[in-house]
Design an enzyme around this catalytic site. Structure first.
Site, mmCIF file in Angstrom:
data_model
loop_
_atom_site.group_PDB
_atom_site.id
_atom_site.type_symbol
_atom_site.label_atom_id
_atom_site.label_comp_id
_atom_site.label_asym_id
_atom_site.label_seq_id
_atom_site.Cartn_x
_atom_site.Cartn_y
_atom_site.Cartn_z
ATOM 1 N N ASN A 1 37.571 33.060 32.011
ATOM 2 C CA ASN A 1 38.322 32.853 33.259
ATOM 3 C C ASN A 1 37.356 32.837 34.434
ATOM 4 O OD1 ASN A 1 38.108 35.647 34.484
ATOM 5 N ND2 ASN A 1 38.976 36.139 32.480
ATOM 6 N N LYS B 1 29.338 24.545 15.205
ATOM 7 C CA LYS B 1 30.050 23.817 16.261
ATOM 8 C C LYS B 1 31.235 23.054 15.674
ATOM 9 C CE LYS B 1 29.251 20.516 19.945
ATOM 10 N NZ LYS B 1 28.461 19.372 20.346
ATOM 11 N N PRO C 1 42.354 44.691 22.292
ATOM 12 C CA PRO C 1 42.790 46.034 22.691
ATOM 13 C C PRO C 1 42.821 46.140 24.217
ATOM 14 C CG PRO C 1 40.533 46.082 21.863
ATOM 15 C CD PRO C 1 41.035 44.686 21.649
ATOM 16 N N ASP C 2 43.667 47.022 24.720
ATOM 17 C CA ASP C 2 43.746 47.232 26.171
ATOM 18 C C ASP C 2 42.795 48.377 26.538
ATOM 19 O OD1 ASP C 2 44.521 48.109 28.786
ATOM 20 O OD2 ASP C 2 46.343 46.912 28.540
ATOM 21 N N ILE C 3 41.680 48.021 27.140
ATOM 22 C CA ILE C 3 40.617 49.003 27.429
ATOM 23 C C ILE C 3 41.145 50.103 28.357
ATOM 24 C CG2 ILE C 3 38.285 49.289 28.363
ATOM 25 C CD1 ILE C 3 37.932 46.203 27.860
ATOM 26 N N LYS D 1 52.525 47.204 35.612
ATOM 27 C CA LYS D 1 51.277 47.445 34.857
ATOM 28 C C LYS D 1 50.852 48.896 34.999
ATOM 29 C CE LYS D 1 49.310 42.803 34.943
ATOM 30 N NZ LYS D 1 48.405 41.855 35.569
ATOM 31 N N LYS E 1 50.447 51.169 31.657
ATOM 32 C CA LYS E 1 49.128 51.684 31.260
ATOM 33 C C LYS E 1 48.986 53.171 31.575
ATOM 34 C CE LYS E 1 47.235 47.044 32.002
ATOM 35 N NZ LYS E 1 46.305 46.506 31.018
HETATM 36 O O1 PMT Z 1 35.447 38.938 39.900
HETATM 37 P P1 PMT Z 1 35.987 38.382 41.188
HETATM 38 O O2 PMT Z 1 35.799 36.885 41.298
HETATM 39 O O3 PMT Z 1 35.458 39.120 42.397
HETATM 40 O O4 PMT Z 1 37.581 38.589 41.175
HETATM 41 C C1 PMT Z 1 38.090 39.891 41.166
HETATM 42 C C2 PMT Z 1 39.388 39.965 40.341
HETATM 43 C C3 PMT Z 1 40.455 39.118 40.973
HETATM 44 C C4 PMT Z 1 39.138 39.524 38.899
HETATM 45 C C5 PMT Z 1 39.802 41.482 40.347
HETATM 46 O O5 PMT Z 1 40.055 41.871 41.673
HETATM 47 C C6 PMT Z 1 41.051 41.747 39.503
HETATM 48 O O6 PMT Z 1 42.171 41.652 39.955
HETATM 49 N N1 PMT Z 1 40.839 42.097 38.206
HETATM 50 C C7 PMT Z 1 41.926 42.339 37.235
HETATM 51 C C8 PMT Z 1 42.419 41.036 36.704
HETATM 52 C C9 PMT Z 1 43.764 41.165 35.979
HETATM 53 O O7 PMT Z 1 44.739 40.647 36.379
HETATM 54 O O8 PMT Z 1 43.782 41.918 34.954
HETATM 55 P P2 PMT Z 1 45.061 42.135 33.986
HETATM 56 O O9 PMT Z 1 46.347 42.045 34.695
HETATM 57 O O10 PMT Z 1 44.842 41.260 32.824
HETATM 58 O O11 PMT Z 1 44.817 43.620 33.593
HETATM 59 C C10 PMT Z 1 45.270 44.739 34.336
HETATM 60 C C11 PMT Z 1 44.236 45.822 34.229
HETATM 61 O O12 PMT Z 1 44.027 46.150 32.841
HETATM 62 C C12 PMT Z 1 42.877 45.456 34.772
HETATM 63 O O13 PMT Z 1 42.352 46.610 35.353
HETATM 64 C C13 PMT Z 1 42.073 45.055 33.542
HETATM 65 O O14 PMT Z 1 40.682 45.316 33.703
HETATM 66 C C14 PMT Z 1 42.680 45.959 32.466
HETATM 67 N N2 PMT Z 1 42.669 45.367 31.119
HETATM 68 C C15 PMT Z 1 43.380 44.253 30.832
HETATM 69 C C16 PMT Z 1 43.409 43.737 29.547
HETATM 70 C C17 PMT Z 1 42.665 44.395 28.554
HETATM 71 N N3 PMT Z 1 42.640 43.935 27.319
HETATM 72 N N4 PMT Z 1 41.956 45.475 28.844
HETATM 73 C C18 PMT Z 1 41.958 45.983 30.103
HETATM 74 O O15 PMT Z 1 41.303 46.995 30.378
#
Ligand code: PMT
Length: 398
Positions: free
Chosen positions: A211, A290, A307-309, A339, A343
């Site tokens: 992404n 490839k 997994p969700d870290i 969220k 979490k």
């Molecule tokens: O990197 P930049 O260009 O500066 O942009 C910053 C950002 C927009 C990426 C940042 O500010 C941000 O919002 N990051 C979270 C992106 C997101 O929407 O994550 P999520 O909704 O998929 O997850 C929610 C939270 O769970 C996040 O803290 C994520 O790190 C965590 N997560 C999600 C999925 C996963 N498998 N493991 C996780 O730990």
């Protein structure tokens, strides 16, 4: 660079060493960061760079002589340090360090340093053997115990042809350390673990699912936490951001690797901040070779869930204070709160995708048990500092 030194008046002392040429760039960067700079040179420094260079770059008269009659009361050493928010000496020669450690005052710079009522920072610069000499090491220890901050020295190639400790830090590194020095130490002694950037989920040796996260928000937070006095570990996906000074960085690629890296280090942390845009799904298996276009139907990609870290760190028996991020394209408050509950974390930081992804600025809303705290559009570094203060407040309430 933002105006991180706006309103600060810095006296820059330049002593005799070849690194004096780097002090010219330093004056420029300090000015760019909003500081006013008054240069004071030792007689030795004038053999390497002329006062005219510094006068042109700082826009101010440069002082070199204790007996300079241009100052009305002939007390340049008092007047110059009285106006300063801090004195920075770069390069700081072995001779200068020795003099200050022993309270000697035999020229304008050392007299001014002795008469100061403001912090003193010095960036040592000398040959490797001079730095390693027990006398210099004793002097450096004395200076540190006298509350004088030494910036560096760095390690690497030296003008004398040798390699080792003693190089002056680069001008940009000195400015970064100086800005950090001036920040409040809201996280002093705390351990902070941060994820940043995207993950890359491989399809074959060259392709994958990723992404547009640049890592800027997470790197800004790592820098802000470090500035606030924390010991910071930054686990990041593939990004091209420079590592903030003093931060320990671990590069990873996929979500599984990020998960393992975080879980190995999460116990014993005071704070965990998940800024990474982690892929929720990965291809079930990456092709060894490839994937070829063979004229038949496009291949289907079977995905499995990562997994969700953040949730896994929050579920530890003694979890650190967990902070999540939520990037949404709409319904920010509703989705972010959802969220946060799913979490089981005390704080989630909401941002809109159009505000946050990739750029230099962002706009945040913090959601915690106390309600919502909006942080209006600002450079990511400013927002990171404000978020660190908020997190420190939550740590205090724990
Ligand atoms: O990197 P930049 O260009 O500066 O942009 C910053 C950002 C927009 C990426 C940042 O500010 C941000 O919002 N990051 C979270 C992106 C997101 O929407 O994550 P999520 O909704 O998929 O997850 C929610 C939270 O769970 C996040 O803290 C994520 O790190 C965590 N997560 C999600 C999925 C996963 N498998 N493991 C996780 O730990």
């Amino acid at each position: 660079m933002t105006m991180e030194l706006q309103g600060k008046h810095i006296v820059l002392g330049v002593t005799g060493g070849i690194a004096a040429y780097k002090a010219a760039e330093l004056v420029r960067l300090l000015g760019k960061a909003g500081a006013t700079v008054q240069v004071v040179m030792t007689e030795g420094a004038t053999h390497f760079v002329t006062p005219v260079t510094f006068q042109a770059l700082s826009g101010r008269t440069v002082y070199t002589d204790q007996w300079d009659g241009r100052i009305g009361n002939n007390m340049a050493h008092i007047d110059l340090s009285r106006e300063a928010d801090l004195i920075l000496v770069a390069p700081a020669s072995a001779d200068f360090l020795a003099k200050v450690a022993h309270g000697l005052a035999d020229d304008l710079l050392t007299t001014m340093v002795l008469a100061r009522d403001c912090p003193l920072l010095a960036a040592p610069a000398m040959n490797r053997q001079m730095w390693e000499n027990p006398a210099t090491q004793r002097n450096a220890a004395t200076l540190r115990s006298d509350n004088i901050t030494l910036l560096g020295p760095g390690c690497g190639d030296q003008a004398c042809g040798e390699t080792g400790d003693g190089r002056m830090l680069e001008a940009a590194e000195i400015v970064e350390d100086l800005v950090a020095f001036l920040q409040p130490k809201a996280l002093a002694g705390k351990k902070v673990l941060i994820t940043a950037g995207p993950t890359f989920e491989a399809l074959d040796p060259v392709r994958g699912i990723t992404n547009l996260s640049s890592g800027k928000m997470g790197f800004a937070l790592a820098r802000a936490a470090r500035e606030a006095g924390a010991e910071v570990t930054l686990v990041c996906g593939p990004v091209s951001q420079p590592t903030p000074r003093g931060v320990s960085r671990i590069n990873v690629t996929g979500a599984l690797e990020m998960h393992n890296t975080v879980m190995e280090r999460a116990a014993g942390q005071d704070v965990f901040i998940g800024v990474a845009a982690v892929a929720d799904y990965r291809p079930k298996a990456a092709a060894e070779h490839k994937i070829k276009k063979d004229g038949s139907a496009p291949p289907a990609i079977e995905l499995v869930q990562n997994p969700d870290i953040l949730a896994d760190v929050a579920a530890l028996s003694q979890p650190p204070l967990c902070v999540g991020f939520a990037a949404e394209s709409r319904n920010l408050a509703e989705y972010a709160e959802k969220k946060r509950r799913a979490k089981k974390i005390p704080l989630i930081v909401g941002n809109l995708i159009q505000d946050g992804f990739g750029g230099e600025e962002n706009k945040l809303t913090l959601f915690d048990d106390n309600g919502q705290t909006p942080l209006p559009v600002r450079p990511k570094m400013d927002l990171a500092r404000a978020l660190v203060v908020h997190i420190a407040g939550l740590l205090d309430q724990r």
